[in-house]
Design an enzyme around this catalytic site. Structure first.
Site, PDB file in Angstrom:
ATOM      1  N   LYS A 235      -9.540 110.433  78.602  1.00  0.00           N
ATOM      2  CA  LYS A 235      -9.847 109.915  79.959  1.00  0.00           C
ATOM      3  C   LYS A 235      -8.748 109.473  80.843  1.00  0.00           C
ATOM      4  O   LYS A 235      -8.896 110.180  81.819  1.00  0.00           O
ATOM      5  CB  LYS A 235     -10.498 108.339  79.488  1.00  0.00           C
ATOM      6  CG  LYS A 235     -11.982 108.876  78.915  1.00  0.00           C
ATOM      7  CD  LYS A 235     -12.662 107.091  78.763  1.00  0.00           C
ATOM      8  CE  LYS A 235     -14.085 107.413  78.358  1.00  0.00           C
ATOM      9  NZ  LYS A 235     -14.872 107.901  79.732  1.00  0.00           N
TER      10      LYS A 235
ATOM     11  N   SER B 257     -14.178 106.609  87.092  1.00  0.00           N
ATOM     12  CA  SER B 257     -14.459 108.011  87.169  1.00  0.00           C
ATOM     13  C   SER B 257     -15.394 108.370  88.562  1.00  0.00           C
ATOM     14  O   SER B 257     -15.872 109.347  88.749  1.00  0.00           O
ATOM     15  CB  SER B 257     -15.261 108.432  86.132  1.00  0.00           C
ATOM     16  OG  SER B 257     -14.725 108.153  84.783  1.00  0.00           O
TER      17      SER B 257
ATOM     18  N   HIS C   3      -9.122  95.312  61.950  1.00  0.00           N
ATOM     19  CA  HIS C   3      -7.806  95.315  62.718  1.00  0.00           C
ATOM     20  C   HIS C   3      -7.264  93.845  63.245  1.00  0.00           C
ATOM     21  O   HIS C   3      -5.990  93.739  63.671  1.00  0.00           O
ATOM     22  CB  HIS C   3      -7.135  96.357  63.399  1.00  0.00           C
ATOM     23  CG  HIS C   3      -8.058  96.523  64.770  1.00  0.00           C
ATOM     24  ND1 HIS C   3      -8.633  97.753  65.319  1.00  0.00           N
ATOM     25  CD2 HIS C   3      -8.596  95.458  65.513  1.00  0.00           C
ATOM     26  CE1 HIS C   3      -9.347  97.406  66.532  1.00  0.00           C
ATOM     27  NE2 HIS C   3      -9.284  96.133  66.518  1.00  0.00           N
ATOM     28  N   HIS C   4      -8.554  93.298  63.480  1.00  0.00           N
ATOM     29  CA  HIS C   4      -8.286  91.720  63.807  1.00  0.00           C
ATOM     30  C   HIS C   4      -7.815  90.898  62.766  1.00  0.00           C
ATOM     31  O   HIS C   4      -7.585  89.901  62.772  1.00  0.00           O
ATOM     32  CB  HIS C   4      -9.286  91.347  64.510  1.00  0.00           C
ATOM     33  CG  HIS C   4      -9.767  92.015  65.917  1.00  0.00           C
ATOM     34  ND1 HIS C   4      -9.524  91.818  67.045  1.00  0.00           N
ATOM     35  CD2 HIS C   4     -10.799  93.034  66.185  1.00  0.00           C
ATOM     36  CE1 HIS C   4      -9.814  92.491  67.666  1.00  0.00           C
ATOM     37  NE2 HIS C   4     -10.700  93.476  67.156  1.00  0.00           N
TER      38      HIS C   4
ATOM     39  N   HIS D 185     -12.368  78.718  78.609  1.00  0.00           N
ATOM     40  CA  HIS D 185     -11.906  79.892  79.527  1.00  0.00           C
ATOM     41  C   HIS D 185     -12.185  81.115  78.902  1.00  0.00           C
ATOM     42  O   HIS D 185     -12.710  82.052  79.575  1.00  0.00           O
ATOM     43  CB  HIS D 185     -10.405  79.603  79.671  1.00  0.00           C
ATOM     44  CG  HIS D 185      -9.718  80.812  79.945  1.00  0.00           C
ATOM     45  ND1 HIS D 185      -9.847  81.169  81.232  1.00  0.00           N
ATOM     46  CD2 HIS D 185      -9.121  81.931  79.587  1.00  0.00           C
ATOM     47  CE1 HIS D 185      -8.993  82.411  81.626  1.00  0.00           C
ATOM     48  NE2 HIS D 185      -8.687  82.861  80.421  1.00  0.00           N
TER      49      HIS D 185
ATOM     50  N   TYR E  49     -15.497  96.935  73.732  1.00  0.00           N
ATOM     51  CA  TYR E  49     -15.464  98.207  74.338  1.00  0.00           C
ATOM     52  C   TYR E  49     -16.720  97.904  75.662  1.00  0.00           C
ATOM     53  O   TYR E  49     -17.046  98.670  76.475  1.00  0.00           O
ATOM     54  CB  TYR E  49     -15.897  99.379  73.447  1.00  0.00           C
ATOM     55  CG  TYR E  49     -14.723  99.457  72.727  1.00  0.00           C
ATOM     56  CD1 TYR E  49     -13.583  99.701  73.409  1.00  0.00           C
ATOM     57  CD2 TYR E  49     -14.600  99.803  71.566  1.00  0.00           C
ATOM     58  CE1 TYR E  49     -12.349  99.921  72.971  1.00  0.00           C
ATOM     59  CE2 TYR E  49     -13.631 100.043  70.751  1.00  0.00           C
ATOM     60  CZ  TYR E  49     -12.387 100.117  71.475  1.00  0.00           C
ATOM     61  OH  TYR E  49     -10.992 100.452  70.819  1.00  0.00           O
TER      62      TYR E  49
ATOM     63  N   SER F 108     -29.966  86.937  76.985  1.00  0.00           N
ATOM     64  CA  SER F 108     -29.809  87.373  78.418  1.00  0.00           C
ATOM     65  C   SER F 108     -29.243  88.865  78.300  1.00  0.00           C
ATOM     66  O   SER F 108     -29.773  89.750  78.983  1.00  0.00           O
ATOM     67  CB  SER F 108     -29.095  86.616  79.193  1.00  0.00           C
ATOM     68  OG  SER F 108     -28.696  87.183  80.521  1.00  0.00           O
ATOM     69  N   SER F 109     -28.125  89.173  77.804  1.00  0.00           N
ATOM     70  CA  SER F 109     -27.688  90.210  77.510  1.00  0.00           C
ATOM     71  C   SER F 109     -28.528  91.416  76.977  1.00  0.00           C
ATOM     72  O   SER F 109     -28.338  92.619  77.523  1.00  0.00           O
ATOM     73  CB  SER F 109     -26.243  90.500  77.189  1.00  0.00           C
ATOM     74  OG  SER F 109     -25.830  89.177  76.541  1.00  0.00           O
TER      75      SER F 109
ATOM     76  N   GLU G 110     -17.757  94.437  71.138  1.00  0.00           N
ATOM     77  CA  GLU G 110     -17.916  93.901  72.535  1.00  0.00           C
ATOM     78  C   GLU G 110     -16.784  94.110  73.297  1.00  0.00           C
ATOM     79  O   GLU G 110     -17.078  94.103  74.540  1.00  0.00           O
ATOM     80  CB  GLU G 110     -18.081  92.353  72.029  1.00  0.00           C
ATOM     81  CG  GLU G 110     -17.652  91.437  73.085  1.00  0.00           C
ATOM     82  CD  GLU G 110     -18.747  91.131  74.070  1.00  0.00           C
ATOM     83  OE1 GLU G 110     -19.822  91.508  73.785  1.00  0.00           O
ATOM     84  OE2 GLU G 110     -18.489  90.562  75.212  1.00  0.00           O
TER      85      GLU G 110
ATOM     86  N   ASP H 160     -36.720 100.995  91.169  1.00  0.00           N
ATOM     87  CA  ASP H 160     -36.211  99.800  90.773  1.00  0.00           C
ATOM     88  C   ASP H 160     -35.845  99.927  89.432  1.00  0.00           C
ATOM     89  O   ASP H 160     -35.936 101.009  88.700  1.00  0.00           O
ATOM     90  CB  ASP H 160     -37.278  98.675  91.054  1.00  0.00           C
ATOM     91  CG  ASP H 160     -36.840  97.395  90.930  1.00  0.00           C
ATOM     92  OD1 ASP H 160     -36.001  96.877  90.254  1.00  0.00           O
ATOM     93  OD2 ASP H 160     -37.161  96.437  91.962  1.00  0.00           O
TER      94      ASP H 160
ATOM     95  N   THR I 133      -9.611 107.980  74.472  1.00  0.00           N
ATOM     96  CA  THR I 133      -9.139 107.016  75.444  1.00  0.00           C
ATOM     97  C   THR I 133      -7.923 107.798  76.408  1.00  0.00           C
ATOM     98  O   THR I 133      -8.114 107.750  77.606  1.00  0.00           O
ATOM     99  CB  THR I 133      -8.372 105.622  75.234  1.00  0.00           C
ATOM    100  OG1 THR I 133      -9.387 105.155  74.304  1.00  0.00           O
ATOM    101  CG2 THR I 133      -8.339 104.797  76.168  1.00  0.00           C
TER     102      THR I 133
ATOM    103  N   HIS J 217     -15.542  93.739  67.785  1.00  0.00           N
ATOM    104  CA  HIS J 217     -14.845  94.894  68.565  1.00  0.00           C
ATOM    105  C   HIS J 217     -15.817  95.784  69.430  1.00  0.00           C
ATOM    106  O   HIS J 217     -15.276  95.936  70.500  1.00  0.00           O
ATOM    107  CB  HIS J 217     -14.145  95.587  67.393  1.00  0.00           C
ATOM    108  CG  HIS J 217     -12.954  96.542  68.078  1.00  0.00           C
ATOM    109  ND1 HIS J 217     -11.924  95.873  68.352  1.00  0.00           N
ATOM    110  CD2 HIS J 217     -13.009  97.587  68.637  1.00  0.00           C
ATOM    111  CE1 HIS J 217     -11.157  96.751  69.006  1.00  0.00           C
ATOM    112  NE2 HIS J 217     -11.729  97.824  69.099  1.00  0.00           N
TER     113      HIS J 217
ATOM    114  N   TRP K 280     -12.503  80.949  71.444  1.00  0.00           N
ATOM    115  CA  TRP K 280     -13.948  81.551  71.506  1.00  0.00           C
ATOM    116  C   TRP K 280     -14.326  82.334  70.571  1.00  0.00           C
ATOM    117  O   TRP K 280     -15.589  82.698  70.374  1.00  0.00           O
ATOM    118  CB  TRP K 280     -13.656  82.257  72.869  1.00  0.00           C
ATOM    119  CG  TRP K 280     -13.026  83.947  72.514  1.00  0.00           C
ATOM    120  CD1 TRP K 280     -11.897  84.245  72.412  1.00  0.00           C
ATOM    121  CD2 TRP K 280     -13.747  85.042  72.443  1.00  0.00           C
ATOM    122  NE1 TRP K 280     -11.582  85.631  72.191  1.00  0.00           N
ATOM    123  CE2 TRP K 280     -12.861  86.169  72.085  1.00  0.00           C
ATOM    124  CE3 TRP K 280     -15.000  85.374  72.241  1.00  0.00           C
ATOM    125  CZ2 TRP K 280     -13.347  87.309  71.841  1.00  0.00           C
ATOM    126  CZ3 TRP K 280     -15.547  86.827  72.058  1.00  0.00           C
ATOM    127  CH2 TRP K 280     -14.633  87.569  71.841  1.00  0.00           C
TER     128      TRP K 280
END
Lengths: 529, 189
Positions: A334, A271, A305-306, A79, A260, A172-173, A258, A108, A331, A256, A144
């Site tokens: 924003k 925005s 921090h994880h 998942h 963001y 791919s990414s 990731e 393009d 943040t 981390h 994961w």
């Protein structure tokens, strides 16, 4: 038919879309590829969602009733992998494909053939991952985050397939990110200076840099897991001189940034939407650009921090705590800018705006619970509980995914040329909004009370809350079928035709081309004043 | 027009090469993190690992003004069936003084095993000041079926040990490395 297509190719480069399966297999058109990415992401969203339904069905009551614990672990793992790499990231890439060229006035993407590849290797990667679930021993069951030694010493034989599929997703990414960067650097229309770019383009540019910086680190981490498990190396094996805690450092150095990667494009979308339906210019454009950049830079120095409970020295804990809290400053800028944009605006509440408003409120809730998690002493209580699950689902579901839905509703009329079914869309919004909060809000409470995550059973005192959470989960899952129905209707081009501008406050190059957007746009670059 | 396209292709190509270089660089960086992590931990001592090479006991002044309590904990990793205990559970020592502690191991199974002991000091900052002149953890330790042994460990505490550390724990975990030790032996044979 094939002769007709070749003739067209010879006669006129500016042909329409070829028909049939070949159109989609061979396409190098950014709009086609965007559509493919978006449909793929939506299908993966439903598949990953079905797994969440299995998890919530098992957790509906205490005790083990529907699935065995090993399968439950596979469900939580896959998942997570599918939602991160199969749903959220491809959906953003799809939006980038559709919108970035139209927003900067390019015909393009810069590297159309690579664009085709970067999409078409994705279904392969997820077929491998999903197929491993049906093999002997089952699919990946280590979460994961695939912490060593769970993914090395204690994992099953299909781990190689997991590693291989993550490699392909990464490639791919990375290809997608390179394409976005080259397009934005080299193909902007004359006059489209850096500080005139729409924020969606800016946020995606920064996201693309994050992607090429950290996806290779993920590739390195899975490669080390592969060699530790199959080739006798000991990167993470203490007996051979390795260190399992080092896995967490390498993983979160990727992990981390990731998170963001999964939220910065959302900031760009919000925005774009808030100014349109407030009929005002975005408040603080330049500060938005700088805030996004500083969030991206800070994301590289907060990873530990994880890992507060791994036994770090107190100096390191303090550093990572304060660095993490520092991120709330850009943040906050924003959120302030979005609210200031709405201030005294002539606001209307069309469906994209509803999702954008829900995003601002609910993402902020997720941000605040993140701030709580950043505090070292309390993190020792919250770590690995449902409080963490509540936190990252608020930022990812009501954050990233709500922004994607807002984006789809906002630009869908531009893509199809027809207004979507507004009644269905409102049903989708209200059902999702209510059910998602029934689903995730009580998780804060059971988490604070000590319910651990990733466990198929729980103590009796959590039973009532879990029943509500599961009911909310089923309702949220079903609500997405309304979205599916709406999208099918939209793709069949049902609905009222719309004007080029679609929404009366919308500004930007993509609203100057006709609706539906023609197959080829901006063959001659527009001049931006 | 075609000239323009060519220019654009060249420009794109150059940028792509730079970006691909970043990608490969970051892939390499992931692997560079492994030695970087080790060096960082060795300098700061924050992961509680003691040095895996023998120290030399030479011209060390004994600091008799304070006493440090050292506790020894032994454990075996999952699947490692040896008995493993420290002969002394706890000692009180002066910094700079030479000490010896023996560890008892017994392989009561019917199979030959090779073991590797991994040390861990808590609090981790004390690890930098534990100097071992001799340790069973420096090498693989083989025991045939039914064999037992006393394994010595000689150490002194660096008198530079921060004043706030009055007590620390030295833990050894015994890992079964029979499989990889055989591979090494075969390669050498």
């Amino acid at each position: 038919m094939s002769t007709a297509t070749t003739e067209l190719d010879h006669d006129d480069h500016h042909h329409g879309a070829p028909s049939g399966i070949k159109r989609w297999l061979y396409t190098t058109n950014h709009k086609d590829i965007g559509t493919l990415y978006l449909w793929f992401a939506f299908i993966m969203f439903l598949v990953g969602g079905a797994m969440a339904m299995v998890i919530r069905a098992e957790l509906f009551q205490p005790g083990l009733q529907i699935v065995d614990p090993n399968f439950f672990n596979q469900m939580t793992t896959v998942h997570g992998l599918i939602m991160v790499f199969g749903a959220v990231m491809p959906a953003f890439t799809g939006l980038a494909n559709w919108l970035v060229p139209m927003m900067i006035g390019a015909p393009d993407m810069a590297l159309p053939r690579m664009n085709n590849w970067s999409f078409w290797i994705l279904p392969g990667a997820f077929t491998i991952l999903l197929a491993s679930l049906f093999m002997e021993g089952g699919g990946p069951a280590f979460g994961w985050t695939f912490y060593a030694p769970l993914s090395t010493t204690y994992s099953n034989d299909t781990t190689a397939l997991f590693v291989f599929s993550v490699h392909i997703m990464g490639i791919s990414s990375i290809m997608g990110a390179i394409n976005v960067i080259v397009t934005i650097f080299n193909m902007r229309a004359p006059g489209m200076t850096w500080m005139k770019m729409p924020l969606f383009v800016w946020t995606w540019l920064i996201t693309a840099f994050l992607l090429i910086a950290v996806m290779p680190v993920l590739a390195g981490a899975v490669t080390m897991v592969l060699t530790d498990k199959y080739f006798g190396t000991s990167f993470f094996d203490a007996a051979g001189g390795g260190d399992p805690v080092m896995f967490q450092h390498i993983f979160w150095f990727f992990g981390h940034p990731e998170v963001y990667i999964m939220i910065l494009p959302a900031f760009g979308i919000i925005s774009a939407i808030i100014p349109t339906f407030s009929r005002k210019k975005l408040f603080g454009y330049a500060s938005m650009v700088y805030a996004t950049t500083s969030i991206a830079l800070l994301s590289f120095i907060v990873w530990a921090h994880h890992m507060f409970t791994t036994g770090m020295p107190v100096e390191a804990e303090l550093f990572f705590m304060f660095a993490t809290m520092l991120i709330s400053v850009p943040t906050g800028v924003k959120v302030f800018n979005w609210v200031a944009t709405m201030w005294r605006g002539s606001m209307t509440f069309e469906v994209p705006m509803l999702f954008a408003l829900a995003f601002i409120v609910l993402f902020t809730i997720g941000g605040l619970s993140g701030l709580m998690l950043a505090i070292v002493p309390v993190d020792f209580q919250y770590h690995d509980t449902y409080f963490v699950v509540a936190h990252f689902h608020y930022v990812l579901v009501t954050g990233a995914i709500f922004s994607i839905m807002a984006a789809v509703y906002y630009w869908l009329p531009k893509w199809t040329g027809k207004m979507f079914d507004v009644t269905l869309a409102k049903w989708h919004f209200w059902c999702s909004l209510i059910s998602v909060n029934v689903l995730f809000f009580p998780m804060h409470f059971v988490g604070l009370a000590g319910m651990p995550r990733r466990i198929p059973d729980y103590a009796l005192q959590f039973a009532d809350f879990n029943k509500w959470i599961s009911l909310g989960g089923f309702a949220f899952g079903l609500s997405q079928l309304i979205f599916l129905a709406l999208l099918i209707k939209a793709c069949r081009k049902q609905g009222e035709p719309v004007s080029a501008q679609v929404w009366d406050g919308a500004e930007g190059l993509e609203w100057e081309i006709p609706s539906p957007a023609p197959y080829h746009t901006f063959d001659t670059p527009p001049v931006v004043k | 027009m075609s000239n323009q396209t060519q220019d654009m292709n060249q420009k794109n190509g150059k940028l792509v090469i730079k970006l691909v270089a970043i990608v490969f660089g970051m892939f390499g960086f992931a692997f560079a993190l492994v030695p970087l992590y080790e060096v960082f931990c060795e300098i700061t001592g924050i992961n509680g690992k003691t040095s895996d090479t023998a120290a030399v006991y030479e011209a060390v002044e004994v600091d008799r003004s304070r006493v440090i309590t050292v506790e020894f904990i032994t454990r075996t990793n999952t699947g490692m069936p040896w008995e493993f205990t420290a002969q002394t559970r706890k000692i009180e020592v002066y910094p700079g003084e030479m000490n010896q502690v023996d560890f008892y191991v017994k392989n009561s199974t019917a199979k030959d095993y090779v073991a590797q002991a991994i040390p861990s000091v808590s609090p981790g900052t004390a690890a930098l000041y534990v100097n071992k002149t001799e340790c069973f953890c420096f090498n693989h330790q083989p025991l045939k079926a039914g064999e037992e042994a006393l394994m010595p460990m000689k150490f002194y505490i660096d008198p530079q040990l921060p004043k706030d550390i009055k007590f620390f724990t030295l833990q050894y975990t015994l890992y079964d490395v029979t499989a990889s030790a055989q591979v090494v032996a075969m390669n050498q044979g």
